[in-house]
Design a protein around this motif. Structure first.
Motif, PDB file in Angstrom:
ATOM      1  N   MET A   1     -16.865  16.985  93.728  1.00  0.00           N
ATOM      2  CA  MET A   1     -17.176  15.649  94.261  1.00  0.00           C
ATOM      3  C   MET A   1     -16.175  15.275  95.351  1.00  0.00           C
ATOM      4  SD  MET A   1     -18.612  13.376  91.053  1.00  0.00           S
ATOM      5  CE  MET A   1     -17.502  13.901  89.769  1.00  0.00           C
ATOM      6  N   GLY A   2     -14.919  15.624  95.158  1.00  0.00           N
ATOM      7  CA  GLY A   2     -13.891  15.342  96.159  1.00  0.00           C
ATOM      8  C   GLY A   2     -14.154  16.064  97.473  1.00  0.00           C
ATOM      9  N   LYS A   3     -14.770  17.237  97.395  1.00  0.00           N
ATOM     10  CA  LYS A   3     -15.111  18.004  98.594  1.00  0.00           C
ATOM     11  C   LYS A   3     -16.433  17.546  99.198  1.00  0.00           C
ATOM     12  CE  LYS A   3     -12.804  22.185  97.035  1.00  0.00           C
ATOM     13  NZ  LYS A   3     -12.462  23.355  97.803  1.00  0.00           N
ATOM     14  N   GLY A   4     -17.113  16.628  98.512  1.00  0.00           N
ATOM     15  CA  GLY A   4     -18.399  16.137  99.014  1.00  0.00           C
ATOM     16  C   GLY A   4     -19.553  17.087  98.767  1.00  0.00           C
TER      17      GLY A   4
ATOM     18  N   LYS B   1     -22.512  14.931  94.056  1.00  0.00           N
ATOM     19  CA  LYS B   1     -22.324  13.501  93.846  1.00  0.00           C
ATOM     20  C   LYS B   1     -22.993  13.102  92.541  1.00  0.00           C
ATOM     21  CE  LYS B   1     -26.195  12.117  96.769  1.00  0.00           C
ATOM     22  NZ  LYS B   1     -26.591  11.324  97.916  1.00  0.00           N
TER      23      LYS B   1
ATOM     24  N   LYS C   1     -14.875  17.046  89.452  1.00  0.00           N
ATOM     25  CA  LYS C   1     -14.112  16.137  90.310  1.00  0.00           C
ATOM     26  C   LYS C   1     -13.735  16.808  91.621  1.00  0.00           C
ATOM     27  CE  LYS C   1     -12.312  12.968  86.878  1.00  0.00           C
ATOM     28  NZ  LYS C   1     -11.132  12.363  86.270  1.00  0.00           N
ATOM     29  N   ALA C   2     -13.373  18.085  91.551  1.00  0.00           N
ATOM     30  CA  ALA C   2     -13.036  18.818  92.776  1.00  0.00           C
ATOM     31  C   ALA C   2     -14.262  18.950  93.671  1.00  0.00           C
ATOM     32  CB  ALA C   2     -12.483  20.198  92.431  1.00  0.00           C
TER      33      ALA C   2
ATOM     34  N   TYR D   1     -12.625  18.705  85.518  1.00  0.00           N
ATOM     35  CA  TYR D   1     -11.724  18.989  86.639  1.00  0.00           C
ATOM     36  C   TYR D   1     -12.510  19.627  87.797  1.00  0.00           C
ATOM     37  CZ  TYR D   1      -7.808  21.053  89.197  1.00  0.00           C
ATOM     38  OH  TYR D   1      -6.929  21.417  90.178  1.00  0.00           O
TER      39      TYR D   1
END
Length: 119
Positions: A50-53, A56, A47-48, A44
């Motif tokens: 990675m979602g914020k950039g 990677k 993923k957060a 979790y």
């Protein structure tokens, strides 16, 4: 003032990014073990990030990870880790000062009680 939950989340992000910067080819299980969190909780968090950039996932043929990928900090992830490091250190210094003050008060209290009971 940020909430306790937000500070805990930021601390977790900091610890994940700190470990990944040094060991990008750790498996999620290894990373979760180092952090003392569940694999699902780590997933979790990743993923957060990675979602914020900030992180990677890259394919890497020589990774010890059987799926052949590594987690790397992005340039913005490196910058954010630096900012988080500053805030983390400031919070820990404030906690240290509060504990130091409390310890001094407890020592004084214990000395007073000890001298009163000796009389």
């Amino acid at each position: 003032m940020t909430s306790r939950q937000a500070r805990l989340q930021e601390d977790t992000y900091f610890r994940v990014m700190r470990i990944l910067q040094e060991n990008p080819d750790l498996t999620q299980r290894e990373l979760a073990e180092r952090l003392g969190v569940s694999v699902g909780g780590l997933n979790y968090c990743l993923k957060a990030l990675m979602g914020k950039g900030l992180v990677k996932m890259k394919n890497f043929g020589y990774s010890k990870n059987k799926f052949g990928y590594v987690y790397v900090l992005t340039p913005s992830g490196i910058a954010e880790k630096s900012a988080i490091t500053h805030r983390f250190l400031q919070r820990k210094m404030e906690e240290y000062e509060a504990l130091r003050t409390e310890i001094e008060m407890l020592k004084a209290e214990a000395e007073n009680q000890s001298s009163e009971s000796a009389q």
